[in-house]
Design a protein around this motif. Structure first.
Motif, PDB file in Angstrom:
ATOM      1  N   ARG A 102       3.870  -6.453  -2.830  1.00  0.00           N
ATOM      2  CA  ARG A 102       4.546  -6.857  -4.064  1.00  0.00           C
ATOM      3  C   ARG A 102       3.761  -6.315  -5.250  1.00  0.00           C
ATOM      4  O   ARG A 102       2.534  -6.412  -5.294  1.00  0.00           O
ATOM      5  N   THR A 103       4.456  -5.717  -6.229  1.00  0.00           N
ATOM      6  CA  THR A 103       3.793  -5.192  -7.423  1.00  0.00           C
ATOM      7  C   THR A 103       4.296  -5.872  -8.694  1.00  0.00           C
ATOM      8  O   THR A 103       3.970  -5.444  -9.794  1.00  0.00           O
ATOM      9  N   SER A 104       5.110  -6.882  -8.540  1.00  0.00           N
ATOM     10  CA  SER A 104       5.485  -7.769  -9.643  1.00  0.00           C
ATOM     11  C   SER A 104       5.740  -9.137  -9.024  1.00  0.00           C
ATOM     12  O   SER A 104       5.774  -9.278  -7.804  1.00  0.00           O
ATOM     13  N   LEU A 105       5.948 -10.132  -9.864  1.00  0.00           N
ATOM     14  CA  LEU A 105       6.097 -11.499  -9.367  1.00  0.00           C
ATOM     15  C   LEU A 105       7.223 -11.622  -8.341  1.00  0.00           C
ATOM     16  O   LEU A 105       7.076 -12.258  -7.321  1.00  0.00           O
ATOM     17  N   VAL A 106       8.363 -10.962  -8.599  1.00  0.00           N
ATOM     18  CA  VAL A 106       9.506 -11.142  -7.712  1.00  0.00           C
ATOM     19  C   VAL A 106      10.209  -9.840  -7.330  1.00  0.00           C
ATOM     20  O   VAL A 106      10.529  -9.616  -6.183  1.00  0.00           O
ATOM     21  N   PHE A 107      10.435  -8.951  -8.275  1.00  0.00           N
ATOM     22  CA  PHE A 107      11.443  -7.912  -8.094  1.00  0.00           C
ATOM     23  C   PHE A 107      10.961  -6.538  -7.648  1.00  0.00           C
ATOM     24  O   PHE A 107      11.758  -5.687  -7.323  1.00  0.00           O
ATOM     25  N   LYS A 108       9.676  -6.249  -7.631  1.00  0.00           N
ATOM     26  CA  LYS A 108       9.211  -4.889  -7.412  1.00  0.00           C
ATOM     27  C   LYS A 108       8.201  -4.831  -6.262  1.00  0.00           C
ATOM     28  O   LYS A 108       7.332  -5.681  -6.162  1.00  0.00           O
ATOM     29  N   THR A 109       8.331  -3.797  -5.419  1.00  0.00           N
ATOM     30  CA  THR A 109       7.393  -3.604  -4.314  1.00  0.00           C
ATOM     31  C   THR A 109       6.972  -2.142  -4.225  1.00  0.00           C
ATOM     32  O   THR A 109       7.705  -1.251  -4.643  1.00  0.00           O
ATOM     33  N   MET A 110       5.793  -1.916  -3.670  1.00  0.00           N
ATOM     34  CA  MET A 110       5.286  -0.583  -3.339  1.00  0.00           C
ATOM     35  C   MET A 110       5.369  -0.486  -1.827  1.00  0.00           C
ATOM     36  O   MET A 110       4.927  -1.393  -1.123  1.00  0.00           O
ATOM     37  N   GLN A 111       5.957   0.609  -1.336  1.00  0.00           N
ATOM     38  CA  GLN A 111       6.165   0.749   0.103  1.00  0.00           C
ATOM     39  C   GLN A 111       5.682   2.102   0.602  1.00  0.00           C
ATOM     40  O   GLN A 111       5.754   3.088  -0.124  1.00  0.00           O
ATOM     41  N   VAL A 112       5.238   2.121   1.847  1.00  0.00           N
ATOM     42  CA  VAL A 112       4.930   3.367   2.547  1.00  0.00           C
ATOM     43  C   VAL A 112       5.816   3.394   3.782  1.00  0.00           C
ATOM     44  O   VAL A 112       5.848   2.427   4.545  1.00  0.00           O
ATOM     45  N   VAL A 113       6.542   4.497   3.945  1.00  0.00           N
ATOM     46  CA  VAL A 113       7.393   4.678   5.120  1.00  0.00           C
ATOM     47  C   VAL A 113       6.948   5.947   5.856  1.00  0.00           C
ATOM     48  O   VAL A 113       6.354   6.850   5.275  1.00  0.00           O
ATOM     49  N   ARG A 114       7.247   5.978   7.156  1.00  0.00           N
ATOM     50  CA  ARG A 114       6.833   7.082   8.005  1.00  0.00           C
ATOM     51  C   ARG A 114       8.054   7.812   8.560  1.00  0.00           C
ATOM     52  O   ARG A 114       9.048   7.181   8.934  1.00  0.00           O
ATOM     53  N   PHE A 115       7.933   9.143   8.635  1.00  0.00           N
ATOM     54  CA  PHE A 115       8.940   9.988   9.278  1.00  0.00           C
ATOM     55  C   PHE A 115       8.226  10.850  10.309  1.00  0.00           C
ATOM     56  O   PHE A 115       7.055  11.175  10.157  1.00  0.00           O
ATOM     57  N   LEU A 116       8.961  11.231  11.351  1.00  0.00           N
ATOM     58  CA  LEU A 116       8.429  12.134  12.365  1.00  0.00           C
ATOM     59  C   LEU A 116       9.191  13.444  12.265  1.00  0.00           C
ATOM     60  O   LEU A 116      10.402  13.486  12.476  1.00  0.00           O
ATOM     61  N   ASP A 117       8.492  14.504  11.893  1.00  0.00           N
ATOM     62  CA  ASP A 117       9.072  15.844  11.840  1.00  0.00           C
ATOM     63  C   ASP A 117       8.852  16.465  13.223  1.00  0.00           C
ATOM     64  O   ASP A 117       7.797  17.045  13.497  1.00  0.00           O
ATOM     65  N   LYS A 118       9.838  16.275  14.097  1.00  0.00           N
ATOM     66  CA  LYS A 118       9.701  16.724  15.488  1.00  0.00           C
ATOM     67  C   LYS A 118       9.562  18.243  15.584  1.00  0.00           C
ATOM     68  O   LYS A 118       8.794  18.742  16.395  1.00  0.00           O
ATOM     69  N   LYS A 119      10.280  18.964  14.744  1.00  0.00           N
ATOM     70  CA  LYS A 119      10.250  20.423  14.790  1.00  0.00           C
ATOM     71  C   LYS A 119       8.829  20.944  14.561  1.00  0.00           C
ATOM     72  O   LYS A 119       8.402  21.913  15.180  1.00  0.00           O
ATOM     73  N   ARG A 120       8.077  20.307  13.678  1.00  0.00           N
ATOM     74  CA  ARG A 120       6.730  20.758  13.331  1.00  0.00           C
ATOM     75  C   ARG A 120       5.638  19.877  13.944  1.00  0.00           C
ATOM     76  O   ARG A 120       4.465  20.061  13.647  1.00  0.00           O
TER      77      ARG A 120
END
Length: 154
Positions: free
Chosen positions: A103-121
């Motif tokens: 959470r980066t504010s009291l209620v409405f805002k978040t910081m997120q990290v998501v992961r992807f897999l680039d299978k080709k590379r």
């Protein structure tokens, strides 16, 4: 007992997210009252990929509101993920899996990290961004790790 089982089921259904460990911080703006504005560097291990650690730097708002947890932090962040050991997977990886969220504010805002897999590379790609209940921010950062055999120095 029925309530306890319901909560346990809810907790087990929640995605597995990493928790961050603060590595260090620097002050950016002096505040007379409350903590200074600062940039914080945190580390977290990917909960589904053994051998990967990510480092996240981001702004934290100080002052009275920041000290009380009421301030909204800026949307800017930087990320660098590195292979720190042999890479192995703890279950199936899905593109866009949430790895870290705070959470980066009291209620409405978040910081997120998501992961992807680039299978080709044969590469893991991590994206950090901020979102808000109504409108997110286009500011983001990305890092990538090629999946290679771990050459341990002897």
């Amino acid at each position: 007992m029925r309530v306890a089982k319901g909560w346990l089921g809810l907790l087990l259904a929640m995605p597995l997210l990493a928790s961050a460990e603060e590595i260090g911080q620097v002050s950016t703006v002096f505040k007379f009252v409350g903590p200074n504005d600062r940039i914080v560097v945190e580390a977290f291990d990917d909960p589904k990929v053994e051998g990967v650690t990510c480092y996240l730097s981001r702004a934290k708002t100080g002052g009275v509101k920041g000290g009380l947890g009421l301030a909204e932090d800026r949307a800017e962040a930087s990320i660098a993920c590195r292979q720190v050991g042999p890479i192995s997977f703890k279950g199936e990886l899905k593109d866009g899996d949430e790895v870290f969220k705070e959470r980066t504010s009291l209620v409405f805002k978040t910081m997120q990290v998501v992961r992807f897999l680039d299978k080709k590379r044969n590469t893991l790609v991590y994206l950090v961004y901020s979102d808000r209940l109504i409108e997110g921010s286009p500011q983001n950062a990305v890092t990538a790790i090629p999946i290679l055999p771990w050459a341990h120095a002897q």
